[in-house]
Write a protein that holds these residues in place. Structure first.
Motif, PDB file in Angstrom:
ATOM      1  N   THR A  14      34.565 102.045 -61.918  1.00  0.00           N
ATOM      2  CA  THR A  14      36.096 101.978 -61.564  1.00  0.00           C
ATOM      3  C   THR A  14      36.539 100.772 -62.343  1.00  0.00           C
ATOM      4  OG1 THR A  14      35.634 100.742 -59.532  1.00  0.00           O
ATOM      5  CG2 THR A  14      35.941 102.795 -59.327  1.00  0.00           C
ATOM      6  N   MET A  15      35.380  99.889 -62.272  1.00  0.00           N
ATOM      7  CA  MET A  15      35.621  98.400 -63.158  1.00  0.00           C
ATOM      8  C   MET A  15      35.651  98.611 -64.660  1.00  0.00           C
ATOM      9  SD  MET A  15      33.076  95.148 -63.544  1.00  0.00           S
ATOM     10  CE  MET A  15      31.865  96.131 -64.870  1.00  0.00           C
ATOM     11  N   PHE A  16      34.962  99.596 -65.134  1.00  0.00           N
ATOM     12  CA  PHE A  16      34.951 100.096 -66.322  1.00  0.00           C
ATOM     13  C   PHE A  16      36.226 100.792 -66.661  1.00  0.00           C
ATOM     14  CE2 PHE A  16      30.319  99.318 -66.892  1.00  0.00           C
ATOM     15  CZ  PHE A  16      30.353  98.286 -67.868  1.00  0.00           C
ATOM     16  N   MET A  17      36.697 101.621 -65.883  1.00  0.00           N
ATOM     17  CA  MET A  17      37.908 102.422 -66.029  1.00  0.00           C
ATOM     18  C   MET A  17      39.047 101.341 -66.056  1.00  0.00           C
ATOM     19  SD  MET A  17      39.711 105.029 -66.406  1.00  0.00           S
ATOM     20  CE  MET A  17      38.371 106.239 -66.162  1.00  0.00           C
ATOM     21  N   ASN A  45      36.273  88.317 -45.967  1.00  0.00           N
ATOM     22  CA  ASN A  45      34.868  88.812 -46.425  1.00  0.00           C
ATOM     23  C   ASN A  45      34.480  90.011 -45.837  1.00  0.00           C
ATOM     24  OD1 ASN A  45      33.397  86.909 -48.198  1.00  0.00           O
ATOM     25  ND2 ASN A  45      34.526  85.369 -46.603  1.00  0.00           N
ATOM     26  N   SER A  46      35.226  90.722 -44.982  1.00  0.00           N
ATOM     27  CA  SER A  46      34.910  92.045 -44.440  1.00  0.00           C
ATOM     28  C   SER A  46      35.395  93.007 -45.432  1.00  0.00           C
ATOM     29  CB  SER A  46      35.194  92.242 -42.898  1.00  0.00           C
ATOM     30  OG  SER A  46      36.849  92.440 -43.038  1.00  0.00           O
ATOM     31  N   GLU A  47      36.482  92.692 -46.120  1.00  0.00           N
ATOM     32  CA  GLU A  47      36.705  93.446 -47.326  1.00  0.00           C
ATOM     33  C   GLU A  47      36.191  92.957 -48.646  1.00  0.00           C
ATOM     34  OE1 GLU A  47      38.378  96.090 -46.716  1.00  0.00           O
ATOM     35  OE2 GLU A  47      39.593  95.830 -44.727  1.00  0.00           O
ATOM     36  N   CYS A  48      35.953  91.867 -48.827  1.00  0.00           N
ATOM     37  CA  CYS A  48      35.337  91.108 -49.994  1.00  0.00           C
ATOM     38  C   CYS A  48      34.155  92.087 -50.514  1.00  0.00           C
ATOM     39  CB  CYS A  48      35.085  89.843 -49.865  1.00  0.00           C
ATOM     40  SG  CYS A  48      34.374  88.927 -51.574  1.00  0.00           S
ATOM     41  N   LEU A  49      34.257  92.369 -51.738  1.00  0.00           N
ATOM     42  CA  LEU A  49      33.123  92.845 -52.692  1.00  0.00           C
ATOM     43  C   LEU A  49      32.180  92.141 -53.328  1.00  0.00           C
ATOM     44  CD1 LEU A  49      35.107  95.625 -54.734  1.00  0.00           C
ATOM     45  CD2 LEU A  49      34.676  95.839 -52.233  1.00  0.00           C
ATOM     46  N   VAL A  50      32.313  90.905 -52.966  1.00  0.00           N
ATOM     47  CA  VAL A  50      31.506  89.687 -53.642  1.00  0.00           C
ATOM     48  C   VAL A  50      31.317  90.000 -55.066  1.00  0.00           C
ATOM     49  CG1 VAL A  50      29.625  88.154 -53.516  1.00  0.00           C
ATOM     50  CG2 VAL A  50      30.212  89.795 -51.634  1.00  0.00           C
ATOM     51  N   CYS A  51      32.485  90.670 -55.804  1.00  0.00           N
ATOM     52  CA  CYS A  51      32.254  90.774 -57.371  1.00  0.00           C
ATOM     53  C   CYS A  51      32.435  89.767 -58.006  1.00  0.00           C
ATOM     54  CB  CYS A  51      33.439  91.942 -57.661  1.00  0.00           C
ATOM     55  SG  CYS A  51      35.199  91.445 -57.578  1.00  0.00           S
ATOM     56  N   GLU A  55      42.471  99.727 -58.693  1.00  0.00           N
ATOM     57  CA  GLU A  55      41.130  99.905 -57.967  1.00  0.00           C
ATOM     58  C   GLU A  55      41.195  99.844 -56.412  1.00  0.00           C
ATOM     59  OE1 GLU A  55      37.529  97.975 -59.808  1.00  0.00           O
ATOM     60  OE2 GLU A  55      38.982  96.928 -61.018  1.00  0.00           O
ATOM     61  N   VAL A  56      42.394  99.072 -56.403  1.00  0.00           N
ATOM     62  CA  VAL A  56      42.231  98.741 -54.861  1.00  0.00           C
ATOM     63  C   VAL A  56      42.553  99.873 -53.962  1.00  0.00           C
ATOM     64  CG1 VAL A  56      44.278  97.947 -53.239  1.00  0.00           C
ATOM     65  CG2 VAL A  56      43.722  96.653 -55.185  1.00  0.00           C
ATOM     66  N   LEU A  57      43.039 100.915 -54.452  1.00  0.00           N
ATOM     67  CA  LEU A  57      43.223 102.125 -53.562  1.00  0.00           C
ATOM     68  C   LEU A  57      41.887 102.682 -53.152  1.00  0.00           C
ATOM     69  CD1 LEU A  57      44.752 104.698 -52.407  1.00  0.00           C
ATOM     70  CD2 LEU A  57      44.913 105.790 -54.500  1.00  0.00           C
ATOM     71  N   TRP A  58      40.966 102.579 -54.112  1.00  0.00           N
ATOM     72  CA  TRP A  58      39.634 103.006 -53.833  1.00  0.00           C
ATOM     73  C   TRP A  58      38.815 102.172 -53.074  1.00  0.00           C
ATOM     74  CZ3 TRP A  58      36.807 107.478 -53.380  1.00  0.00           C
ATOM     75  CH2 TRP A  58      35.515 107.637 -53.438  1.00  0.00           C
ATOM     76  N   HIS A  59      38.583 101.013 -53.307  1.00  0.00           N
ATOM     77  CA  HIS A  59      38.096  99.972 -52.640  1.00  0.00           C
ATOM     78  C   HIS A  59      38.341  99.520 -51.258  1.00  0.00           C
ATOM     79  CE1 HIS A  59      35.344  99.610 -56.008  1.00  0.00           C
ATOM     80  NE2 HIS A  59      36.410  99.075 -56.931  1.00  0.00           N
ATOM     81  N   ARG A  60      39.529  99.578 -51.039  1.00  0.00           N
ATOM     82  CA  ARG A  60      40.231  99.040 -49.761  1.00  0.00           C
ATOM     83  C   ARG A  60      40.578 100.278 -48.931  1.00  0.00           C
ATOM     84  NH1 ARG A  60      42.762  94.323 -47.662  1.00  0.00           N
ATOM     85  NH2 ARG A  60      43.265  94.758 -45.402  1.00  0.00           N
ATOM     86  N   CYS A  88      42.169  90.625 -57.308  1.00  0.00           N
ATOM     87  CA  CYS A  88      41.068  91.004 -56.410  1.00  0.00           C
ATOM     88  C   CYS A  88      41.295  92.434 -56.284  1.00  0.00           C
ATOM     89  CB  CYS A  88      41.361  90.339 -54.885  1.00  0.00           C
ATOM     90  SG  CYS A  88      40.094  91.030 -53.903  1.00  0.00           S
ATOM     91  N   PRO A  89      40.095  93.187 -56.493  1.00  0.00           N
ATOM     92  CA  PRO A  89      40.272  94.782 -56.401  1.00  0.00           C
ATOM     93  C   PRO A  89      40.108  95.234 -55.140  1.00  0.00           C
ATOM     94  CG  PRO A  89      38.183  93.869 -56.918  1.00  0.00           C
ATOM     95  CD  PRO A  89      38.890  92.979 -56.918  1.00  0.00           C
ATOM     96  N   ALA A  90      39.921  94.346 -54.105  1.00  0.00           N
ATOM     97  CA  ALA A  90      40.118  95.195 -52.883  1.00  0.00           C
ATOM     98  C   ALA A  90      41.220  94.322 -51.913  1.00  0.00           C
ATOM     99  CB  ALA A  90      38.524  94.959 -52.212  1.00  0.00           C
ATOM    100  N   GLU A  91      42.303  93.759 -52.290  1.00  0.00           N
ATOM    101  CA  GLU A  91      43.046  93.003 -51.495  1.00  0.00           C
ATOM    102  C   GLU A  91      42.387  92.363 -50.393  1.00  0.00           C
ATOM    103  OE1 GLU A  91      46.199  95.933 -50.195  1.00  0.00           O
ATOM    104  OE2 GLU A  91      46.973  95.741 -52.120  1.00  0.00           O
TER     105      GLU A  91
END
Length: 208
Positions: A59-62, A184-190, A126-131, A168-171
């Motif tokens: 998803t990052m490359f997309m 940090n429960s939502e954070c991807l540590v990206c 990306e938010v839709l997928w990750h979050r 942030c890709p995960a809001e």
């Protein structure tokens, strides 16, 4: 922007390993890697998501491709923001795995989810997928809810310009009492927030 070549190398190596395991029919080893990620999340956060997960790398490359070719993302429908959806998908994932084990038949759920993540990110952010949709994220959210280490915004340095929240890709960046904080429960540590913070106010460290 600060480059993180080590992170990119780890992500690419993990992606190659994923495809090798797929090719050699050894995805159970990847399941073990994921379970290690879940087990370690209460200590180090969702490192698996941001550094190892092949879906996140895809998803990052997309997202980078969309940016290069100026492909706009659709607005995420409120109906897809329902918090129960990813938990339902996580439960379905478990059911599919159990059925596959009982029948002795390999059900390529991870391959399907990898493809789904890429296609969804082509249409939406990306938010839709990750979050909201990733079933693996449902397990990791619970595991990382009380993590001992994670991304922290130093309130003494931060000027609350909103950059971290916008990218942030995960809001995972939320505003409480007028100040930005990281869930940090939502954070991807990206590390995307850290790499783009103009004040260098974001750190990966022990959480008080």
């Amino acid at each position: 922007m600060k480059k993180k070549p080590v992170k990119i190398i780890i992500q690419l190596a993990s992606l190659v390993l994923f495809f090798v395991m797929l090719r050699t029919n050894n995805l159970k080893i990847w399941l073990a890697i994921f379970l290690i990620g879940v087990a370690s999340a209460p200590i180090i956060g969702r490192i698996y998501c941001g550094w190892v997960c092949p879906i996140h790398t895809g998803t990052m490359f997309m997202t980078a491709i969309k940016k290069k070719f100026n492909i706009k993302s659709r607005v995420i429908p409120n109906s897809l923001r329902a918090p129960w959806i990813r938990y339902a998908l996580a439960a379905l994932l478990v059911v599919v795995f159990v059925i596959g084990e009982i029948k002795g038949r390999r059900i390529p759920a991870l391959v399907f989810l990898f493809t789904a993540g890429i296609v969804i990110t082509l249409m939406y952010s990306e938010v839709l997928w990750h979050r909201y949709l990733c079933p693996y994220g449902a397990f990791l959210k619970v595991a990382a809810s009380k993590t001992k280490r994670g991304m922290v915004i130093d309130k003494n340095i931060c000027k609350d310009n909103g950059t971290c929240k916008n990218i942030c890709p995960a809001e995972a960046v939320v505003t409480l009492d007028g100040r930005n904080q990281i869930d940090n429960s939502e954070c991807l540590v990206c590390m995307k927030c850290k790499m783009n913070c103009q004040e260098n106010a974001i750190f990966y460290k022990r959480i008080n």
